[in-house]
Scaffold this active site. Structure first.
Site, PDB file in Angstrom:
ATOM      1  N   ASP A  66     -10.297   2.413  -4.482  1.00 18.23           N
ATOM      2  CA  ASP A  66      -9.964   3.778  -3.948  1.00 18.23           C
ATOM      3  C   ASP A  66     -10.707   4.308  -4.705  1.00 18.23           C
ATOM      4  O   ASP A  66     -11.437   5.645  -5.552  1.00 18.23           O
ATOM      5  CB  ASP A  66      -8.771   4.310  -4.083  1.00 18.23           C
ATOM      6  CG  ASP A  66      -8.613   3.943  -2.902  1.00 18.23           C
ATOM      7  OD1 ASP A  66      -8.732   4.339  -2.041  1.00 18.23           O
ATOM      8  OD2 ASP A  66      -6.755   3.495  -2.894  1.00 18.23           O
TER       9      ASP A  66
ATOM     10  N   ASP B  94       0.325  -1.188   0.057  1.00 18.06           N
ATOM     11  CA  ASP B  94       0.247  -0.081   0.136  1.00 18.06           C
ATOM     12  C   ASP B  94       0.862   1.443   0.087  1.00 18.06           C
ATOM     13  O   ASP B  94       2.292   1.148   0.340  1.00 18.06           O
ATOM     14  CB  ASP B  94      -0.556  -0.023   1.349  1.00 18.06           C
ATOM     15  CG  ASP B  94      -1.674   1.331   1.117  1.00 18.06           C
ATOM     16  OD1 ASP B  94      -3.062   1.123  -0.223  1.00 18.06           O
ATOM     17  OD2 ASP B  94      -1.939   1.994   2.064  1.00 18.06           O
TER      18      ASP B  94
ATOM     19  N   GLU C 275       1.126  -0.856  -4.755  1.00 20.57           N
ATOM     20  CA  GLU C 275       0.600   1.220  -5.237  1.00 20.57           C
ATOM     21  C   GLU C 275       1.548   2.142  -5.163  1.00 20.57           C
ATOM     22  O   GLU C 275       1.209   2.414  -3.925  1.00 20.57           O
ATOM     23  CB  GLU C 275      -0.952   0.887  -4.245  1.00 20.57           C
ATOM     24  CG  GLU C 275      -1.446   2.085  -4.509  1.00 20.57           C
ATOM     25  CD  GLU C 275      -2.461   2.653  -3.599  1.00 20.57           C
ATOM     26  OE1 GLU C 275      -3.225   2.975  -3.582  1.00 20.57           O
ATOM     27  OE2 GLU C 275      -1.518   2.589  -2.299  1.00 20.57           O
TER      28      GLU C 275
END
Length: 413
Positions: free
Chosen positions: A300, A193, A218
């Site tokens: 997201d 993340d 990410e």
């Protein structure tokens, strides 16, 4: 190698860090959205494992499984507690067991850029972790987010203490925790993340230390825009993602945010965007396909947050692109399970074609058309496809229609 067996056996994978990336035949599934924490999630997913496996997914990205200050899991505190809003440790273990039975790997969401403190320390900030495992003091927190550690090696995640990965004791503890997730809990893959928040060299160290079968990061920053909208040329954007992959020692793949940004504009009648100046795909997948995880939306960009959503009436054109193209495609839970049986079955058909024709992350691609209302390409030697409302079909009697739907068609030899 029988592709139906979904890649390599576990013993190979544990001794060889790069086996799955070299094989290049992954199809990933993001197994949650932003609302999943409200819906007894581990139990819900366990019921779907047989279908996930039968559809051909090799790995399922699960939401953060450890205790968090926020129900979605992205404000971690006690990293060794596996009781979360997604369900109890017991239910998580049952899900992981079911996935192992069905030969689908479990991908852990690794949130180690930041961590919510338990007690106040230096400057009156909650930057200590007393009373829980990994009971770090203020030196584990970067100086730019209220700690006594060094400056950040990346971008700040605002509002919470950011972890200082330059500290040896922090890295030692993180590697021990990752090994526990990998070897005791039973996760096999990692998703990192907010990878912009700390140097990629630490991701390399963490992968080497815990030896996941597959990793993806990410690295999400903004595409290049001008006053009229998205720039045609996104080379600097994809280069930043590629630099991050390089920084991990090439051990991690990365989400291809460049392709997402371009594809979701292209499907609105700007398919010329899908061929770069060199005649290649314009995202990370055009430069380093074996490390590019292509996707349309995640928790997201889509879901109820919808920060940067793919246009909903063009979803199948998007999947027709990523599931026939090089790279490592990923399918989003919402599209697969919440948008009706027709979408689910169309995605499965495209996955079937990908597997049966042995398209992989490094398959060759020849782009034939890229104009406003039409894109077409030949992938490998045996597959060709078109998206858009322009009419097109391949020349030659050797081509047979494999699957088609609204504004897309795929053929094979």
């Amino acid at each position: 190698m029988d592709y139906a067996s979904k890649g390599f056996d576990e013993t190979n994978q544990q001794t060889d860090l790069g086996a799955v990336i070299r094989n290049g035949r992954e199809i990933l599934f993001q197994g949650f959205n932003w609302e999943s924490c409200k819906h007894d999630w581990w139990r819900n997913l366990e019921r779907k494992v047989p279908d996930i496996s039968k559809s051909g997914f090799t790995s399922v990205w699960l939401p953060p499984a450890t205790h968090s200050f926020a129900p979605e899991g992205y404000l971690p505190q006690n990293l060794y507690s596996l009781n979360s809003s997604y369900g109890s440790e017991h239910l998580l273990k049952a899900l992981l067991h079911k996935m192992k039975q069905h030969k689908v790997r479990a991908m852990a969401d690794i949130v180690i850029n930041h961590r919510v403190g338990t007690t106040q320390g230096h400057g009156g900030k909650y930057n200590r972790y007393d009373g829980i495992p990994l009971s770090w003091d203020e030196h584990a927190v970067t100086s730019c987010t209220g700690g006594l550690g060094n400056g950040s090696t990346g971008d700040n995640f605002h509002g919470v203490p950011n972890i200082d990965h330059t500290q040896h004791f922090v890295r030692k503890d993180i590697i021990a925790w990752l090994r526990w997730l990998r070897n005791t809990v039973g996760f096999q893959d990692f998703r990192f993340d907010f990878a912009r928040g700390y140097s990629a060299k630490y991701v390399k160290e963490y992968i080497e230390g815990a030896r996941p079968i597959f990793s993806v990061g990410e690295y999400w920053d903004s595409c290049n825009y001008n006053s009229h909208g998205l720039d045609y040329n996104q080379d600097s954007h994809r280069q930043r993602i590629i630099n991050w992959i390089d920084g991990t020692g090439q051990l991690s793949a990365a989400f291809d945010f460049t392709t997402k940004g371009i594809l979701q504009e292209a499907v609105k009648g700007q398919f010329w965007r899908l061929r770069d100046a060199q005649g290649k795909p314009p995202g990370v997948v055009g430069w380093w396909p074996s490390r590019a995880v292509t996707f349309l939306d995640n928790h997201d960009t889509g879901s109820t947050q919808a920060h940067w959503p793919f246009p909903s009436n063009h979803i199948m054109e998007g999947y027709a692109y990523i599931l026939t193209h090089p790279g490592i495609p990923s399918v989003f839970y919402d599209h697969f399970y919440d948008w009706g049986d027709s979408i689910h079955n169309q995605i499965v058909k495209l996955m079937d074609v990908r597997r049966q024709q042995d398209i992989h992350s490094r398959s060759s691609i020849k782009i034939l058309e890229a104009q406003s209302n039409l894109y077409s390409a030949i992938i490998g030697d045996k597959v060709c496809m078109k998206i858009g409302d322009g009419s097109w079909c391949p020349a030659g009697k050797e081509w047979t229609l494999a699957t088609s739907g609204h504004k897309y068609a795929v053929w094979h030899k």
